[in-house]
Design a protein around this motif. Structure first.
Motif, PDB file in Angstrom:
ATOM      1  N   ARG A 316      12.497 -27.116   2.632  1.00 15.32           N
ATOM      2  CA  ARG A 316      11.064 -27.445   2.741  1.00 15.32           C
ATOM      3  C   ARG A 316      10.541 -28.022   1.436  1.00 15.32           C
ATOM      4  O   ARG A 316       9.709 -28.936   1.448  1.00 15.32           O
ATOM      5  N   ALA A 337       7.176 -20.382  16.601  1.00 19.29           N
ATOM      6  CA  ALA A 337       6.182 -21.453  16.435  1.00 19.29           C
ATOM      7  C   ALA A 337       6.565 -22.372  15.279  1.00 19.29           C
ATOM      8  O   ALA A 337       6.410 -23.597  15.364  1.00 19.29           O
ATOM      9  N   ARG A 338       7.067 -21.769  14.202  1.00 26.37           N
ATOM     10  CA  ARG A 338       7.534 -22.596  13.083  1.00 26.37           C
ATOM     11  C   ARG A 338       8.751 -23.419  13.500  1.00 26.37           C
ATOM     12  O   ARG A 338       8.904 -24.574  13.097  1.00 26.37           O
ATOM     13  N   THR A 341       7.615 -26.533  15.203  1.00 26.49           N
ATOM     14  CA  THR A 341       7.156 -27.538  14.236  1.00 26.49           C
ATOM     15  C   THR A 341       8.336 -28.218  13.548  1.00 26.49           C
ATOM     16  O   THR A 341       8.340 -29.446  13.372  1.00 26.49           O
ATOM     17  N   GLN A 344       9.872 -30.651  16.010  1.00 22.22           N
ATOM     18  CA  GLN A 344       9.032 -31.833  16.204  1.00 22.22           C
ATOM     19  C   GLN A 344       9.211 -32.823  15.059  1.00 22.22           C
ATOM     20  O   GLN A 344       9.316 -34.033  15.280  1.00 22.22           O
ATOM     21  N   GLU A 345       9.250 -32.302  13.844  1.00 21.51           N
ATOM     22  CA  GLU A 345       9.439 -33.169  12.678  1.00 21.51           C
ATOM     23  C   GLU A 345      10.827 -33.799  12.689  1.00 21.51           C
ATOM     24  O   GLU A 345      10.976 -34.990  12.377  1.00 21.51           O
ATOM     25  N   TYR A 359      14.949 -28.196  20.080  1.00 24.46           N
ATOM     26  CA  TYR A 359      13.512 -28.246  20.368  1.00 24.46           C
ATOM     27  C   TYR A 359      13.211 -27.492  21.665  1.00 24.46           C
ATOM     28  O   TYR A 359      12.242 -26.714  21.745  1.00 24.46           O
TER      29      TYR A 359
END
Length: 439
Positions: A316, A337-338, A341, A344-345, A359
């Motif tokens: 990160r 939830a993380r 994300t 998605q990235e 995903y």
């Protein structure tokens, strides 16, 4: 196709936990050859890979002859390979510096540096940049089979599969050597044609001219055997490879997975630990952690997960896209939830089937099953024979109330690879049993 990367990927990579993510980078020692002596013809020049030379010798060479563009390019590729095998991201910076120095010395028609920059971008999961460099390299030399390999790898990870197949065919037309045949094998593996994938990988093994190429072939053959449930053959392939390369981390991991499938868990743990001592790659850590968890060894599992969390913090900080193992780890052992994300990235820059699968699983774990099903379908759209992909979709289908579809995927997964995952395989059998009881 992991640049026969850190073991077919990267990674180039390929096992039950990370599915096909190691296919992300097909650059491995001996897989990317830079033409010696400044030659740009990958078709006619001897197949010499930068990783074969001593890193120290290359460093000495550029110090002695700082205007040697070829030596700088070879040094850059050697650093890329070192970073892949040591999991040291700082080495990529040294690779970039060396490759840029090569281009500064020789800006035009520098096929070696162009190939190296493409390999570096792929190793960093920047596949759009890898594609740009690959196109530049194939323009510089349309007859370079190596440049076609970089092009194929980039297209694969960008989800442009027909274009990748065309580049692989062109690579084999130019020079049907071990790296070209390995990529051809992978195109069939992606489409679920395992028999043809095995045939081509055995041809790659026969054509191999280096220990690295032979080790890679045995690693893939072991993985393909596991994918068809032939655990004894998987063990045999890894052991054959290890006789010639006892410190090859990918072969150690392949043997660990075969041993785990055979119930030889003590040996599997030892081999995972040996692989991690050589290269603490995320999929090794996740594989060992989940094996330890399946054995009820919570402290030992958590020790591996702690390292993975540390690696995720570094990722990160560097703003690099997450790989599939990081997404799956977050979904199963962290914050779903993380994980959504992260996926998605990753999908923005790498719309590859393994990312669609990760995903899908992250979405399911976050309670978003309707969205998850669409992603799971995309992960299996090519026909890939992945028990893990099938299991993920089955669980999603069950959550949506479609038990008939869930049963079909569970049966296929368990028939294909009965021990596909240290945790999920048992869950799959239990879920199938529950569905059968209620139907």
């Amino acid at each position: 196709m992991d640049n026969q990367a850190s073991r077919r990927s990267g990674h180039r990579v390929r096992n039950a936990v990370v599915a096909l993510s190691l296919g992300a980078a097909l650059f491995t020692a001996g897989a990317i050859g830079l033409a010696p002596g400044g030659s740009t013809s990958g078709a006619s020049a001897p197949h010499a890979a930068p990783a074969r030379g001593s890193l120290g010798a290359l460093q000495a060479r550029v110090k002695l002859v700082p205007k040697d563009a070829g030596a700088w390019a070879a040094l850059g590729m050697a650093y890329v390979q070192q970073a892949r095998t040591t999991a040291d991201p700082a080495t990529y910076e040294r690779a970039e510096q060396a490759l840029k120095r090569s281009l500064a010395v020789q800006r035009d028609d520098n096929i070696n540096a162009e190939i190296g920059m493409g390999a570096l971008a792929a190793a960093r999961h920047d596949f759009r940049t890898a594609l740009d460099w690959a196109r530049r390299a194939t323009t510089t030399d349309p007859y370079s089979s190596v440049a076609q390999g970089v092009l194929a790898d980039a297209y694969t990870q960008l989800g442009q599969y027909p274009a990748s197949y065309k580049a692989v065919q062109r690579m084999n037309d130019l020079r049907p050597d071990a790296p070209a045949l390995a990529r051809a094998s992978y195109t069939f593996e992606l489409r679920g044609e395992t028999d043809q994938a095995v045939t081509l990988m055995r041809r790659s093994l026969d054509a191999a001219s280096t220990t690295g190429e032979r080790s890679f072939a045995h690693t893939v053959l072991s993985t393909l055997a596991l994918q068809t449930g032939d655990t004894r053959q998987a063990l045999q392939e890894s052991e054959t490879g290890l006789r010639n390369a006892p410190r090859d981390s990918a072969l150690l991991e392949a043997r660990a997975r075969a041993e785990a499938s055979l119930g030889q868990t003590q040996q599997a743990v030892a081999d995972f630990e040996a692989a991690i001592n050589i290269a603490p790659l995320p999929h090794y850590l996740l594989g060992l952690g989940e094996l330890q968890q399946s054995l009820g060894h919570k402290e030992q599992a958590e020790a591996q997960y702690a390292v993975l969390r540390g690696q995720e913090t570094i990722r990160r900080t560097g703003h690099t896209p997450a790989d599939t193992d990081a997404i799956l780890f977050e979904a199963d052992h962290g914050n779903p939830a993380r994980a959504v994300t992260m996926a998605q990235e990753a999908l923005k820059t790498r719309p590859f089937i393994a990312i669609h699968d990760a995903y899908a699983w992250a979405l399911h774990r976050a309670g978003r099953d309707e969205e998850a099903l669409g992603q799971a379908d995309q992960a299996l759209a090519l026909g890939t024979r992945s028990a893990l992909f099938r299991y993920h979709r089955a669980v999603i289908q069950h959550a949506l109330g479609d038990d008939a579809a869930a049963r079909s995927d569970l049966e296929t997964a368990l028939h294909t690879e009965p021990h596909f995952h240290p945790l999920h395989a048992a869950t799959a059998r239990a879920l199938l049993k529950r569905i059968d009881k209620t139907s």
